[in-house]
Structures are given as structure tokens and as C-alpha cells.
Enzyme design. Sequence first.
Site, PDB file in Angstrom:
ATOM      1  N   GLU A 184      44.159  36.564 -51.025  1.00  0.00           N
ATOM      2  CA  GLU A 184      44.065  35.422 -51.949  1.00  0.00           C
ATOM      3  C   GLU A 184      43.796  34.119 -51.191  1.00  0.00           C
ATOM      4  O   GLU A 184      43.081  33.246 -51.683  1.00  0.00           O
ATOM      5  CB  GLU A 184      45.349  35.346 -52.797  1.00  0.00           C
ATOM      6  CG  GLU A 184      45.373  36.476 -53.821  1.00  0.00           C
ATOM      7  CD  GLU A 184      46.702  37.183 -53.964  1.00  0.00           C
ATOM      8  OE1 GLU A 184      47.752  36.557 -53.765  1.00  0.00           O
ATOM      9  OE2 GLU A 184      46.696  38.399 -54.261  1.00  0.00           O
TER      10      GLU A 184
ATOM     11  N   GLY B 129      48.586  38.122 -50.727  1.00  0.00           N
ATOM     12  CA  GLY B 129      48.498  36.682 -50.495  1.00  0.00           C
ATOM     13  C   GLY B 129      47.555  36.313 -49.354  1.00  0.00           C
ATOM     14  O   GLY B 129      47.084  35.178 -49.294  1.00  0.00           O
TER      15      GLY B 129
ATOM     16  N   ALA C 259      51.822  38.071 -48.636  1.00  0.00           N
ATOM     17  CA  ALA C 259      53.021  37.251 -48.649  1.00  0.00           C
ATOM     18  C   ALA C 259      54.146  38.107 -48.071  1.00  0.00           C
ATOM     19  O   ALA C 259      54.082  39.339 -48.108  1.00  0.00           O
ATOM     20  CB  ALA C 259      53.346  36.818 -50.073  1.00  0.00           C
TER      21      ALA C 259
ATOM     22  N   GLU D 102      49.522  44.425 -54.485  1.00  0.00           N
ATOM     23  CA  GLU D 102      50.719  43.956 -55.208  1.00  0.00           C
ATOM     24  C   GLU D 102      51.283  44.991 -56.177  1.00  0.00           C
ATOM     25  O   GLU D 102      52.505  45.143 -56.269  1.00  0.00           O
ATOM     26  CB  GLU D 102      50.400  42.658 -55.971  1.00  0.00           C
ATOM     27  CG  GLU D 102      50.397  41.411 -55.096  1.00  0.00           C
ATOM     28  CD  GLU D 102      49.033  41.016 -54.551  1.00  0.00           C
ATOM     29  OE1 GLU D 102      48.129  41.888 -54.515  1.00  0.00           O
ATOM     30  OE2 GLU D 102      48.870  39.845 -54.172  1.00  0.00           O
TER      31      GLU D 102
END
Length: 256
Positions: free
Chosen positions: A109, A106, A63, A129
Site C-alpha cells: 500500500e 501495508g 504493517a 491481509e
Amino acid sequence: MMTQASLTIGEGVALISVERPEALNALNRDIVDQIDVLIDRVAEDESVRCLILHSDRNFAAGADIKAMASCDEEGAKAFCFSPTYNKLTRLSVPVIAAIEGYALGGGMELALTADIRIAGESAKMGFPEVTLGIFPGAGGTIRAPKLIGEALAKELIFTGDPIDADRALSIGLVNKVVDDDQVLETAMKMAKRIARRGPVAVRMAKDVINRGLLDNNVEKGTELEAEQWAKLFNTEDQKEGMKAFMEKRKPEFRNR
Ligand code: HXC
């Protein structure tokens, strides 16, 4: 809004790609919203038998840290990608993630929402993360343990260390490793094989497998994950972790 996610459909195979090379295809809210619309189009198109997720050079380096850094708890809740990612898990046709380069945070994921993952030999995958003072917030805490088991998922999530394609293959995080320049072609070949099988049977097989493995868990799990994840945006550690990334230095976490 810039168009950074595209969809092509041909021979029963849909392909969703992200194009943001300057940020290694890091995903922001706009791009995920665009992907969400494309997933709906795939779901409505009866000619589609299989979906491939693939982006050139890098699957996605996570992300967008620069977009998340200044989020508060409410902002983080709005940023969360889980509703779109859950749509991919629920898509009736099989999804293949074709992974080149980085699939981190992300991005990893997103790859975990697929039914099958194919990686290039120099792919790097993981959940960085915790190096930013947050934890996986888009289904990683639910899908990774299901796929590779609790201990390995905890190792990857707690250390934040990326792994290479061979290790990913050995722990079942990916199905197959191929030459870097064969990633999309290999996924296409597999998708076209799937597209030739009985479509009702393939869809039903996916549904039965998912219901056995995932139901009662994904929606509830991602709700809890999103709630706790957003709370981290009240911490000094999250501010420091993301600030340190942008300033290209090591973070100094203070446990608060
Ligand atoms: C924003 C990113 C980015 C990211 C890379 N870039 N990853 N920008 N968000 N996730 C940008 C860099 O800032 C840089 O732009 C450019 O892309 C190239 O990256 P470099 O770092 O210069 O490349 P390199 O040295 O080759 O290192 C590659 C890398 C590193 C190891 C992948 O970029 C990296 O560590 N990226 C962050 C990975 C990460 O922590 N992902 C998880 C994010 S959290 P500039 O303009 O600065 O030169 C997450 C949570 C999801 O995903 C939760 C659900 C929403």
C-alpha cells in the site's frame, strides 16, 4: 524512539528508506510517524524534484502484525497509516517506489502511493491481509482497483496470494522489472531524468493527472476504508488470524 526511517537528498533526488531488517522492514506506528516528518521535509525542500522510496532487501513485509494483534477498534484507528500515505499521493513532486523483496500489505500500500513502481525480478507483492482476518487498510482498496482494475484488485485482495514481479508487470502493478541489484540504480536514473525536466511542468502534470484520477475519492475512500478496517479489530477472526501468524500456524477462522 529508535530512528528507523532516514532521508538523504542529493542532485534533486530525495530518498526515504526504512531500516528494520530483522522484521523484513515491517512498518509500525513509530516508523510511519518518522516517514511523515521526512515527507514534510521533502515537501519544504525546493531542491527536490523527485522522491524515491526504497529499503534494502525488502520494501516492507506489511504493517507490524505483532503491534496490531491486540488492537481494539480505537487502537486500530490510531494505527492506520492512511493520513501519511495520502500525504505521499499529494506530494507535489513525483514519487518512485523501488521494490526489492517483499512488498506486502501495508508495504504494498505504501508502494501504491508512488507515481511509478520499479521492482526487482524476485520481488513478491500482494495483499495478505485476509489471511489475518483483516483487509487492506492503508488505501489499498482504493488505489489498487484504480491502478490495475477492479477484477484484478479483487482477485489479489480476496485471495491474499502474493504475485511475482513478472505478473505484477503484466497487470500494470509495476512499471518495470530489473535485476535485483539494479533496483535502486534504475530508480535513481529515472529520478534524475525527471529532475532535469521543467520542474513546474512536472509538478503540474502530476497534479492534473491526480485530480483527474483521484480527487473526490482518495480522502473519502480512505476514510470509509479506515472506519471499516478498524471495526475488524472487534472480530474473533482478526484475533485468531494474527495470533496464528505469531504462533506460526494456519488460522482457524470462525466467521465472527
Ligand atoms: C511483524 C513480521 C512481519 C510483519 C515478517 N515479520 N513480517 N513481523 N509484522 N508484517 C517478522 C517475522 O515474524 C520474523 O520474525 C521475521 O520478520 C522474518 O520473517 P519470517 O516469517 O521468518 O520470514 P520468511 O519465512 O522468509 O517469510 C517471509 C514472509 C512472512 C512470507 C514475508 O514473514 C510473512 O508472511 N509475513 C507477514 C506478511 C503479512 O501478512 N503482511 C501484511 C500484514 S497486515 P520472528 O522474530 O518471528 O522470527 C498489513 C495491514 C496494513 O500490512 C493495513 C494498514 C495499517
